[in-house]
Design an enzyme around this catalytic site. Structure first.
Site, PDB file in Angstrom:
ATOM      1  N   THR A 158       4.292  -1.311   3.653  1.00 45.51           N
ATOM      2  CA  THR A 158       3.435  -1.010   4.590  1.00 45.51           C
ATOM      3  C   THR A 158       3.565  -1.912   5.631  1.00 45.51           C
ATOM      4  O   THR A 158       3.500  -1.703   6.847  1.00 45.51           O
ATOM      5  CB  THR A 158       2.028  -1.264   3.857  1.00 45.51           C
ATOM      6  OG1 THR A 158       1.817  -0.231   2.939  1.00 45.51           O
ATOM      7  CG2 THR A 158       0.883  -0.847   4.978  1.00 45.51           C
TER       8      THR A 158
ATOM      9  N   HIS B 107       8.512  -3.091  -5.198  1.00 45.85           N
ATOM     10  CA  HIS B 107       7.926  -2.626  -6.428  1.00 45.85           C
ATOM     11  C   HIS B 107       8.203  -1.047  -6.679  1.00 45.85           C
ATOM     12  O   HIS B 107       8.068  -0.386  -7.744  1.00 45.85           O
ATOM     13  CB  HIS B 107       6.445  -2.732  -6.409  1.00 45.85           C
ATOM     14  CG  HIS B 107       5.553  -1.887  -5.422  1.00 45.85           C
ATOM     15  ND1 HIS B 107       4.991  -0.703  -5.791  1.00 45.85           N
ATOM     16  CD2 HIS B 107       5.461  -1.920  -4.151  1.00 45.85           C
ATOM     17  CE1 HIS B 107       4.483   0.103  -4.770  1.00 45.85           C
ATOM     18  NE2 HIS B 107       4.636  -0.703  -3.561  1.00 45.85           N
TER      19      HIS B 107
ATOM     20  N   GLN C 297      11.844   4.351  -0.523  1.00 44.04           N
ATOM     21  CA  GLN C 297      12.120   5.015  -1.650  1.00 44.04           C
ATOM     22  C   GLN C 297      13.659   4.902  -2.026  1.00 44.04           C
ATOM     23  O   GLN C 297      14.344   5.597  -3.000  1.00 44.04           O
ATOM     24  CB  GLN C 297      11.657   6.608  -1.578  1.00 44.04           C
ATOM     25  CG  GLN C 297      10.313   6.610  -1.427  1.00 44.04           C
ATOM     26  CD  GLN C 297       9.509   6.445  -2.924  1.00 44.04           C
ATOM     27  OE1 GLN C 297      10.061   6.308  -3.907  1.00 44.04           O
ATOM     28  NE2 GLN C 297       8.223   6.084  -2.852  1.00 44.04           N
TER      29      GLN C 297
ATOM     30  N   CYS D 286      -8.081  13.984  -2.890  1.00 49.66           N
ATOM     31  CA  CYS D 286      -9.406  14.785  -3.303  1.00 49.66           C
ATOM     32  C   CYS D 286     -10.625  14.166  -2.799  1.00 49.66           C
ATOM     33  O   CYS D 286     -10.787  12.781  -3.068  1.00 49.66           O
ATOM     34  CB  CYS D 286      -9.448  14.972  -4.793  1.00 49.66           C
ATOM     35  SG  CYS D 286      -8.035  15.723  -5.584  1.00 49.66           S
TER      36      CYS D 286
ATOM     37  N   ASN E  94       8.829  10.232   0.288  1.00 50.82           N
ATOM     38  CA  ASN E  94       8.174   9.725  -1.123  1.00 50.82           C
ATOM     39  C   ASN E  94       7.421  11.227  -1.861  1.00 50.82           C
ATOM     40  O   ASN E  94       7.211  10.841  -2.873  1.00 50.82           O
ATOM     41  CB  ASN E  94       7.101   8.523  -0.791  1.00 50.82           C
ATOM     42  CG  ASN E  94       6.347   9.030   0.141  1.00 50.82           C
ATOM     43  OD1 ASN E  94       6.617   9.021   1.437  1.00 50.82           O
ATOM     44  ND2 ASN E  94       4.873   8.879   0.001  1.00 50.82           N
TER      45      ASN E  94
HETATM   46  C1  LIG Z   1       8.120   5.909   1.827  1.00 48.26           C
HETATM   47  C2  LIG Z   1       7.267   4.718   1.717  1.00 48.26           C
HETATM   48  N1  LIG Z   1       6.785   3.760   2.553  1.00 48.26           N
HETATM   49  C3  LIG Z   1       6.215   2.782   2.463  1.00 48.26           C
HETATM   50  C4  LIG Z   1       5.461   2.643   1.366  1.00 48.26           C
HETATM   51  C5  LIG Z   1       4.653   1.679   1.367  1.00 48.26           C
HETATM   52  O1  LIG Z   1       5.047   0.420   0.742  1.00 48.26           O
HETATM   53  P1  LIG Z   1       4.067  -0.755  -0.105  1.00 48.26           P
HETATM   54  O2  LIG Z   1       3.407  -0.241  -1.252  1.00 48.26           O
HETATM   55  O3  LIG Z   1       4.910  -1.625  -0.473  1.00 48.26           O
HETATM   56  O4  LIG Z   1       3.074  -0.943   0.804  1.00 48.26           O
HETATM   57  C6  LIG Z   1       5.618   3.554   0.341  1.00 48.26           C
HETATM   58  C7  LIG Z   1       4.944   3.251  -0.950  1.00 48.26           C
HETATM   59  O5  LIG Z   1       4.427   4.367  -1.274  1.00 48.26           O
HETATM   60  C8  LIG Z   1       6.312   4.572   0.463  1.00 48.26           C
HETATM   61  O6  LIG Z   1       6.702   5.509  -0.428  1.00 48.26           O
END
Ligand SMILES: Cc1ncc(COP(=O)(O)O)c(C=O)c1O
Length: 380
Positions: free
Chosen positions: A72, A201, A179, A325, A151
């Site tokens: 993020t 993660h 991903q 939801c 994702n």
């Molecule tokens: C494609 C994608 N971008 C960004 C993120 C965000 O990553 P983080 O959880 O490390 O902030 C995710 C997490 O689900 C993701 O799948």
């Protein structure tokens, strides 16, 4: 009943070697990498060595990596940081309708600051067309951002082709590879991207750590203000245990030459075959043969996502969906809406199964059986 985890796209369990390495660092290396005494110097040496390893894992130079708190923050730093630093060259940005919210909401924030954002559509199979990028490019476009693996549905976007059409344009090219990193070998030079976001993660590393790759000529502003860390682009004491954990996570994958790709594909295929043989009414979102093997998004006719999620949870199958939801009603997934249009039933009856480190072959058969039972019960 054994719970079965099929939500690896949300997050993954940590590899035991990651935990071990992090424990060692947490216990022994508590110096601040910015301190000049021997405790700090030891931490600094470990930080530098890990930065070099991680940079090399994507074919980058160590000076091109900026550690962040995850995907993020890397996406926000790329979009907002680049926009703010380059607005004298134009205020137009191109992204896509299927990005993660870390990207879309950052783009919406830029709109509130007076930037103009074009959200590229996708076709029914979930792909961005390079020709659409060409069509939307303008002399004042300063950034194009297209994710590598979606994702929600697992589509792999044509990043190299898009990089080619941007070659002679001023716009920087960013990809969210959250991903993809750890699933397929990435080389930023071969891909032709200027910026790339990664998160630990998703590849059996720790939560709360990731990085932004930015090639050396990219101009971008810091979004936080503080110390001199990360060459002034991302101040704050570095999460050394997290960074070491991320390094060990990718090191495991590199050591076995990305064989987990085939292993997870086998899991997915076993699960899929079982569903096919059951005779229940379902369809895969996206073109099955072209999808990343870790993600399978399935629409189950005559079901609704809320009921499915609850029933599967009761059956011990942990999955998710792109639908939210809220207050008793279902808000359709923005990715499936981009693929099929709003109000299409598939936007409200689709479930994401994602495969990985927590799984084995026997679980795939068992998980499919439980899914089949739930679908049969709900559609009776
Ligand atoms: C494609 C994608 N971008 C960004 C993120 C965000 O990553 P983080 O959880 O490390 O902030 C995710 C997490 O689900 C993701 O799948």
């Amino acid at each position: 009943m054994e719970p079965i985890y099929l939500d690896h796209a949300a997050t993954t369990p940590m590899h035991p070697n990651v935990i071990k390495a992090m424990q060692e660092v947490m216990g022994e290396v508590y110096g601040n990498p910015s301190s000049i005494h021997q405790f700090g110097r030891r931490a600094r040496a470990i930080l530098d060595e890990n930065r070099r390893y991680l940079a090399q894992s994507i074919g980058a130079d160590e000076k091109e990596l900026y550690f962040t708190s995850g995907g993020t923050e890397a996406d926000n730093l790329a979009l907002i940081g680049v926009a703010l630093a380059n607005q004298h060259k134009g205020k137009h940005i191109i992204t896509t309708a299927i990005e993660h919210h870390a990207n879309i909401h950052a783009a919406e924030h830029l709109e509130s600051l007076g930037f103009e954002v074009t959200y590229l559509p996708v076709n029914e199979a979930g792909y961005v067309q390079p020709s659409d990028v060409v069509r939307q490019l303008r002399p004042d476009t300063i950034l194009v951002s297209v994710m590598m693996i979606n994702n929600e549905v697992g589509t792999i976007q044509p990043i190299e082709e898009i990089a080619k059409v941007l070659k002679d344009h001023q716009a920087y090219f960013h990809t969210d590879a959250v991903q993809a990193y750890g699933l397929i070998k990435l080389d930023v030079k071969q891909l032709g991207v200027d910026l790339m976001s990664v998160s630990a993660h998703k590849l059996n590393g720790p939560k709360g750590v990731g990085f932004l790759y930015a090639q050396q000529d990219v101009k971008f502003n810091a979004l936080q203000h503080g110390g001199n860390q990360e060459r002034l682009k991302r101040p704050g004491t570095e999460s050394l245990p997290g960074i070491v954990g991320m390094r060990v996570a990718i090191e495991q994958i590199e050591a076995n030459n990305y064989q987990t790709y085939d292993k997870y594909k086998l899991y997915r295929d076993l699960f899929y075959k079982e569903l096919q043989q059951s005779g229940i009414d379902f369809s895969v979102n996206g073109k099955f043969e072209e999808l990343a093997p870790t993600i399978l998004n399935i629409s189950f006719a005559n079901t609704n996502v809320e009921q499915m999620l609850m029933s599967l949870d009761l059956e011990g199958v942990a999955v998710s969906s792109g639908s939210a939801c809220t207050a008793g009603s279902i808000e359709a997934s923005h990715v499936l809406t981009a693929m099929y249009g709003s109000d299409h039933p598939k936007t409200k009856n689709s479930i994401r199964f994602s495969f990985g480190f927590a799984n084995d072959e026997a679980q795939m058969i068992e998980a499919a059986k439980r899914v089949i039972n739930v679908v049969k019960r709900l559609t009776k």
